[in-house]
Structure formats: C-alpha cells, structure tokens
Design an enzyme around this catalytic site. Structure first.
Site, short mmCIF file in Angstrom:
data_model
loop_
_atom_site.label_atom_id
_atom_site.label_comp_id
_atom_site.label_asym_id
_atom_site.label_seq_id
_atom_site.Cartn_x
_atom_site.Cartn_y
_atom_site.Cartn_z
N LYS A 151 0.86 -1.18 0.00
CA LYS A 151 0.00 0.00 0.00
C LYS A 151 0.89 1.22 0.00
CE LYS A 151 -4.52 0.67 0.41
NZ LYS A 151 -5.52 -0.34 0.01
N1 GLU Z 1 -7.12 0.10 -3.15
C1 GLU Z 1 -7.88 -1.06 -3.48
C2 GLU Z 1 -7.91 -2.02 -2.31
O1 GLU Z 1 -7.78 -1.62 -1.18
C3 GLU Z 1 -7.47 -1.69 -4.80
C4 GLU Z 1 -6.06 -2.19 -4.86
C5 GLU Z 1 -5.63 -2.65 -6.26
O2 GLU Z 1 -6.44 -2.64 -7.17
O3 GLU Z 1 -4.45 -3.01 -6.37
O4 GLU Z 1 -8.16 -3.19 -2.45
#
Ligand code: GLU
Length: 424
Positions: free
Chosen positions: A113
C-alpha cells in the site's frame, strides 16, 4: 527461539488492530512460531519527500510512503492513498490486509500500500499532477509490473494512475501500462475496473442476502462514503432492486426512507464537490448513519468507524465492509456476541477492485483486451469461489466469517514462505 522485536516503526491503533487480527488467526490455525513474525510484519517500506512547485511559485514538501508487506507470493499489489490523515502505521496495516486479500481470492500477488499525507482537494490539477508524478519518480527503483503494482485508493483516481504510468514509462523508455492498474481505458485500463469494487460488494451482498433469505427488493441500504466505491456500490445495489436510504461523504449524511435519488446525488456532487446541503433527504451525521435501521450497512470510507461505542447500537442485518478495516477488534467481539448481524469481512467484501486490477495487469502483459462481459463474468466466478471457501472454512472450524477469511489468506502466505525457505 528468540522473541521478535515488536515494530516501533508502524506502531499505531490501526496497525495494532491489524496485528491483533493476525495473532488471532495465527493462533486459530496453530501457525508455527518460526513462521509467524516473518508472515506478520511488512517486508520493507520506502518513505519519500515530495517537493511540489505550487501555482503561486512556492514549494511544498509532502511526505509519502510505500509499504511492501509481502513479496513472497508474487509482485506486491495495492493502492495509493492521498489523504491528510495518512500515517506509516496506517499504510502498513493496509498493506497487510492487501496480502491477505490477494491470497484469499487466489491472485498471484503479495500485498502493498502507498500513501501521501495531503488533502488532494486543496491542490490544483497541475499541483496534483506534479505530486503524483514526483511520487512515482521517487519509487522508480521499487515498483514495476514484476515488482510492485500501485492502483487507486482513497483520494486517488484514474487520472492519477495515468500520470504515474506515464512517468514510469518515460523513465524506462517505452510504454509500460502494467506498472499501475486502475488506469483510464485509453491508456491500457480494463473494462469494468472503475466499477469493480462496488460491483463486487453488490454481488456479495446479493449472495449473502439470498443465504439469509432476505429478498433484495425489500432491502434497505445505508452507505457511509460516496467516493468511487460507495457510489458504485449504491448504483449496483439499486439496479438489483435494493433501496438506498442513506449516503454520506465527509461533510455529512443524507437520509431518505423513500430512497435517495442517486443520479441527482451524483449530479449534485459533480457540481458542488460535496454532499453538504444536498436536498434529497434529511441531513444526518455520519455517526447517525451508522446507527440507522436498515437491512445492509456498508462502511465505504475509512478504518475504525465501527467501534465499541456504536457496535451495540447497530440496527442492520448485514454489515458489508467495502472499506478496509472499518470494524475495530472490540466492535468485532461485540457483534459476534450479539449474534444478530452477519459480516462480510473487508478482505472478501472489497476484493473486486484488486481482482479486476489483476485482469487489467494480465491484459497489459498480453496486449490483448477483454470485453466488459468477460471481465464481469470472471470477477463473479472468483468472488463466488472465494465466498464458498470462506463459508467452508467457517463451518469446518466454527470460526467467525472474518476469522475464516483471514486464516485462509494468512495460511496461504505462510505456506508459500515456508516452502520457499528462509535465506540462511
Ligand atoms: N485500493 C484497493 C484495495 O484496497 C485496490 C487495490 C488494487 O487494485 O491493487 O483493495
């Protein structure tokens, strides 16, 4: 064996919450001691200073992070959050949840993240572009289609992904769409990605209501958060026949027992940028929204909004966690003791986003693009299978649904680490 050092780097309420979830899951499946801390703590983090030239000629330095929690099961994957309350601990917790989520639904990814401490609403479009490009520039050596693949999250969108992709591509000297997902379709995005998280939430809500023998046409839904995920969830559930009785953003909530007019709300948001003073219902607070009587409650904003003070007051039948980490450990226990609310845990509930990100990345690798029907069909198939495996695990071990989902996700990451072995 020596006891591991407890991380000081990430220490925060939300990181401790993710760690407690991990510890419970690890205990529940008797995860061997020698694999625990290796599976639990983030593999590495990158912290960057991001100087941005402002429209008035001055320079502001923002702080950004990328936490790569697990890179043992594939390149790491996860969104980038632009929000003023971002901390390294929060990004660490969100990265951990990405690991369990990808592994639960069977994607060949680890978890990561990113985050930047910024209120993107306070930046002009040019400043936002400079910030997004600078963030990618600082991460050039640490991301890539086989290394770590960012995507949108709270406060970021398709345009930001396009800038990041362009910055990376300019650096390597050729177009490299697979370095980020959630891009506009014109630059290698996938059909269905924008709606994917909401479509997945709605699909699972539909399935669980069916299991609970509650007809969707008689169901009422309250949704906290009306960004990409909240609004797409609302549209999808309303198309399935449910009545959306409350929506909200950070400026407040709107309650309308006759059903909120979503098109009107979206048009209002488009022109005013916030839901404040939208006249499609009664103004209530975000806290009140969570305690409304409804069939389905969907937190679709930030972490830890359901806690020990409001958990006893929830009046929903189904709690669908579209946000990551919306329910604290204490609230979880209260809801379990109450026994009258089913939970679709975040790692399952919102996995539609990263599943279609995976499809986007595959299409980028192959330069072969699928139509929307194919994307949605494949999304539903993966969600259905993940739901079944969670239900099986829940029944077999008499776990809560969250524990079932987490033990599956964590178990697979730990097994991969064990099989690969530890570098001596
Ligand atoms: N931010 C989204 C999540 O928390 C999507 C992450 C992604 O598509 O890599 O799952």
């Amino acid at each position: 064996m020596s006891k591991a050092v407890v991380s000081t780097l990430y220490d925060s309420d939300v990181f401790r919450m993710a760690c407690r979830q991990f510890d419970q899951a690890a205990d529940a499946i008797n995860l061997p001691e020698e694999i625990r801390d290796r599976t639990k703590y983030p593999r590495r983090c990158i912290a960057v200073s991001l100087p941005v030239k402002r429209d008035n000629g001055s320079v502001t330095v923002f702080e950004g992070y990328r936490v790569q929690h697990n890179i043992s099961t594939g390149p790491s994957k996860g969104g980038v959050r632009f929000h003023e309350s971002v901390t390294l601990g929060e990004v660490g917790a969100l990265a951990m949840w990405m690991s369990w989520k990808c592994s639960l639904v069977g994607l060949p990814y680890g978890g990561a993240k990113g985050g930047v401490i910024v209120n993107p609403r306070e930046l002009s479009a040019t400043e936002l572009e400079h910030l997004s490009r600078r963030y990618m520039q600082e991460l050039i050596g640490f991301v890539g289609p086989q290394l770590d693949i960012p995507a949108p999250d709270v406060g970021t969108n398709e345009q930001i992904m396009a800038w990041m992709m362009d910055t990376y591509s300019n650096h390597v000297g050729y177009i490299c769409p697979g370095v980020v997902t959630g891009k506009p379709i014109a630059v290698g995005g996938s059909q269905g990605r924008r709606e994917a998280t909401g479509a997945g939430v709605a699909f699972l809500v539909g399935k669980y209501l069916e299991d609970m023998k509650l007809p969707i046409s008689k169901s009422t839904v309250a949704i906290q958060g009306f960004g990409n995920v909240g609004s797409e969830t609302a549209l999808a559930l309303s198309a399935m026949g449910a009545k959306i009785v409350a929506i909200s953003d950070y400026t407040g909530a709107i309650y309308n027992p006759a059903g909120v007019d979503l098109r009107k709300a979206l048009a209002y948001l488009q022109s005013e940028r916030v839901l404040k003073d939208f006249d499609g219902g009664d103004a209530v607070s975000n806290e009140q929204l969570l305690e409304l009587e409804c069939t389905v409650l969907i937190p679709a904003a930030l972490e830890r909004v359901i806690h020990q003070d409001n958990a006893p007051k929830l009046k929903c039948r189904l709690l669908a966690e579209a946000a990551n980490g919306p329910t604290t450990n204490a609230a979880d226990r209260i809801i379990e003791d109450r026994g009258d609310i089913e939970i679709i845990p975040d790692v399952l509930c919102n996995s539609g986003g990263v599943i279609v990100s995976y499809f986007e990345w595959l299409q980028n690798q192959q330069s072969f693009y699928w139509d929307r029907d194919e994307v949605i069909r494949k999304l539903h198939a993966i969600l259905e299978k993940a739901k079944e495996s969670v239900e099986y695990q829940k029944r077999k071990f008499k776990f809560s649904r969250r524990l079932a989902a987490l033990t599956l996700g964590i178990g697979r990451v730990a097994e991969a680490k064990q099989k690969r072995g530890l570098f001596p």
